[in-house]
Design an enzyme around this catalytic site. Structure first.
Site, PDB file in Angstrom:
ATOM      1  N   PRO A  88      39.022  74.375   0.428  1.00  0.00           N
ATOM      2  CA  PRO A  88      39.656  75.675   0.181  1.00  0.00           C
ATOM      3  C   PRO A  88      39.684  76.569   1.418  1.00  0.00           C
ATOM      4  O   PRO A  88      40.471  77.521   1.480  1.00  0.00           O
ATOM      5  CB  PRO A  88      38.818  76.307  -0.940  1.00  0.00           C
ATOM      6  CG  PRO A  88      37.630  75.452  -1.129  1.00  0.00           C
ATOM      7  CD  PRO A  88      37.866  74.148  -0.457  1.00  0.00           C
ATOM      8  N   GLU A 115      29.439  71.150  -4.604  1.00  0.00           N
ATOM      9  CA  GLU A 115      29.509  72.412  -3.857  1.00  0.00           C
ATOM     10  C   GLU A 115      30.274  72.239  -2.546  1.00  0.00           C
ATOM     11  O   GLU A 115      30.536  73.201  -1.836  1.00  0.00           O
ATOM     12  CB  GLU A 115      28.091  72.883  -3.561  1.00  0.00           C
ATOM     13  CG  GLU A 115      27.657  74.226  -4.095  1.00  0.00           C
ATOM     14  CD  GLU A 115      28.716  75.144  -4.680  1.00  0.00           C
ATOM     15  OE1 GLU A 115      29.007  75.029  -5.888  1.00  0.00           O
ATOM     16  OE2 GLU A 115      29.239  75.994  -3.949  1.00  0.00           O
ATOM     17  N   ARG A 152      57.773  62.058  -1.402  1.00  0.00           N
ATOM     18  CA  ARG A 152      59.183  62.252  -1.787  1.00  0.00           C
ATOM     19  C   ARG A 152      60.078  62.546  -0.571  1.00  0.00           C
ATOM     20  O   ARG A 152      61.290  62.459  -0.646  1.00  0.00           O
ATOM     21  CB  ARG A 152      59.331  63.342  -2.857  1.00  0.00           C
ATOM     22  CG  ARG A 152      59.017  64.730  -2.397  1.00  0.00           C
ATOM     23  CD  ARG A 152      58.926  65.670  -3.577  1.00  0.00           C
ATOM     24  NE  ARG A 152      60.187  65.884  -4.267  1.00  0.00           N
ATOM     25  CZ  ARG A 152      61.161  66.675  -3.838  1.00  0.00           C
ATOM     26  NH1 ARG A 152      61.022  67.339  -2.709  1.00  0.00           N
ATOM     27  NH2 ARG A 152      62.285  66.815  -4.521  1.00  0.00           N
ATOM     28  N   ASP A 167      66.225  71.557  -1.608  1.00  0.00           N
ATOM     29  CA  ASP A 167      65.087  72.058  -2.374  1.00  0.00           C
ATOM     30  C   ASP A 167      64.615  73.391  -1.829  1.00  0.00           C
ATOM     31  O   ASP A 167      64.792  73.686  -0.648  1.00  0.00           O
ATOM     32  CB  ASP A 167      63.884  71.097  -2.251  1.00  0.00           C
ATOM     33  CG  ASP A 167      64.041  69.883  -3.132  1.00  0.00           C
ATOM     34  OD1 ASP A 167      64.856  69.922  -4.053  1.00  0.00           O
ATOM     35  OD2 ASP A 167      63.320  68.906  -2.879  1.00  0.00           O
TER      36      ASP A 167
HETATM   37  C1  LIG Z   1      33.979  73.244  -6.076  1.00  0.00           C
HETATM   38  S1  LIG Z   1      34.815  72.914  -4.583  1.00  0.00           S
HETATM   39  C2  LIG Z   1      33.699  73.490  -3.365  1.00  0.00           C
HETATM   40  C3  LIG Z   1      33.989  74.881  -2.927  1.00  0.00           C
HETATM   41  C4  LIG Z   1      33.085  75.344  -1.796  1.00  0.00           C
HETATM   42  N1  LIG Z   1      31.779  75.616  -2.238  1.00  0.00           N
HETATM   43  C5  LIG Z   1      33.678  76.598  -1.181  1.00  0.00           C
HETATM   44  O1  LIG Z   1      33.312  77.681  -1.572  1.00  0.00           O
HETATM   45  O2  LIG Z   1      34.560  76.468  -0.315  1.00  0.00           O
HETATM   46  C6  LIG Z   1      34.667  71.167  -4.432  1.00  0.00           C
HETATM   47  C7  LIG Z   1      35.740  70.496  -3.618  1.00  0.00           C
HETATM   48  O3  LIG Z   1      36.999  70.669  -4.260  1.00  0.00           O
HETATM   49  C8  LIG Z   1      38.028  70.630  -3.279  1.00  0.00           C
HETATM   50  N2  LIG Z   1      38.792  71.871  -3.388  1.00  0.00           N
HETATM   51  C9  LIG Z   1      38.492  72.949  -4.133  1.00  0.00           C
HETATM   52  N3  LIG Z   1      39.421  73.900  -4.018  1.00  0.00           N
HETATM   53  C10 LIG Z   1      40.357  73.422  -3.181  1.00  0.00           C
HETATM   54  C11 LIG Z   1      41.584  73.944  -2.649  1.00  0.00           C
HETATM   55  N4  LIG Z   1      42.023  75.146  -2.958  1.00  0.00           N
HETATM   56  N5  LIG Z   1      42.295  73.151  -1.814  1.00  0.00           N
HETATM   57  C12 LIG Z   1      41.872  71.934  -1.487  1.00  0.00           C
HETATM   58  N6  LIG Z   1      40.716  71.384  -1.947  1.00  0.00           N
HETATM   59  C13 LIG Z   1      39.981  72.109  -2.783  1.00  0.00           C
HETATM   60  C14 LIG Z   1      37.370  70.477  -1.921  1.00  0.00           C
HETATM   61  O4  LIG Z   1      37.395  69.119  -1.556  1.00  0.00           O
HETATM   62  C15 LIG Z   1      35.958  70.962  -2.218  1.00  0.00           C
HETATM   63  O5  LIG Z   1      35.004  70.440  -1.325  1.00  0.00           O
END
Ligand SMILES: C[S@@+](CC[C@H](N)C(=O)[O-])C[C@H]1O[C@@H](n2cnc3c(N)ncnc32)[C@H](O)[C@@H]1O
Length: 247
Positions: A88, A115, A152, A167
């Site tokens: 994220p 996490e 795609r 698109d």
């Molecule tokens: C519960 S999340 C961990 C969030 C982390 N503790 C933080 O605050 O950034 C678990 C995993 O989900 C994926 N993930 C969660 N949100 C995401 C997003 N918006 N984009 C891409 N991957 C995401 C990532 O691989 C991440 O390590």
């Protein structure tokens, strides 16, 4: 294109075996491999996560299973793959990025869970990418979305009957409204111009509708969009008649 996805939930990628992405594999345009890196765990319980040093809530993915799994994936020596960590905190995914990734020969996605990751996993990656400003339970859904958006765009995937050039976002604008049969559905009529057979008028109507929708919903896209004289004139007209723009 070859795509490898590292995840402890490989069954979550079932959607990638359906529809257009599934057909791309059948046609030999996409070579997709999912890898369960839990198989690389060396401890008896096959744990891939552990508590964070320094304390704190939740568990982190350990580096060893992911490093070992990566070492088993064949990689082209001439064109190294893009290795994408779903995170994220990464760069926000968009159509431009999908177009850029579609030029690659191989993509590797690493999906986090719990996490998050041990920071040292980031030494394996070329890109940290986020799907948006929200937190998912794992990287699997984000990887699925990205693979769909990239595949795609690969030549031959959409075939002759469909195209991605018009698109939303591909042209830099949002797509114009589209209609199919019947001409009149419950009193809602198809705009006359679309049935006129007049190609130039249809082109102009679509361009104006695209500009109108973009101006109303995503004016930020127009800040970087390079308008030509015709588009500039249409935009000027739309701005003067703001009631046309409000949707
Ligand atoms: C519960 S999340 C961990 C969030 C982390 N503790 C933080 O605050 O950034 C678990 C995993 O989900 C994926 N993930 C969660 N949100 C995401 C997003 N918006 N984009 C891409 N991957 C995401 C990532 O691989 C991440 O390590």
């Amino acid at each position: 294109m070859r795509i490898d996805i590292l995840s402890i939930f490989p069954e979550m990628f079932a959607p990638l075996h359906q529809s257009i992405v599934g057909k791309a594999q059948q046609k030999g345009l996409l070579d997709l491999h999912t890898h369960d890196f839990r198989e690389n765990a060396t401890n008896k319980q096959r744990h891939v996560d552990d508590m964070p040093y320094g304390g704190g809530q939740g568990m982190l993915l350990m580096p060893q299973p992911i490093f070992d799994c990566m070492e088993q994936i064949p990689q082209s020596p001439t064109k190294p793959p893009r290795v994408i960590l779903l995170d994220p905190a990464g760069k926000r995914f968009d159509q431009k990025m999908a177009e850029e990734l579609a030029q690659e020969e191989q993509l590797i996605f690493i999906c986090g869970h719990y996490e998050g990751y041990d920071e040292r996993i980031k030494t394996l990656v070329t890109d940290e990418i986020s799907l948006g400003d929200f937190v998912l339970t794992g990287g699997e859904v984000a990887a699925t979305v990205m693979v769909d958006a990239v595949v795609r765009l690969l030549p031959g995937v959409l075939g002759k009957a469909a195209s991605h050039e018009d698109d939303s976002f591909s042209s830099g604008l949002l797509e114009y409204p589209q209609y199919t049969r019947p001409e009149d559905f419950r009193g809602m009529k198809v705009p006359e111009v679309l049935m006129s057979g007049h190609h130039e008028n249809i082109r102009k109507w679509r361009l104006n509708e695209s500009l109108k929708k973009t101006l109303a919903r995503r004016p930020d896209l127009l800040e970087t969009y390079q308008t030509n004289a015709e588009e500039e004139k249409m935009l000027q007209g739309l701005r003067e008649n703001t009631q046309d723009v409000v949707e």
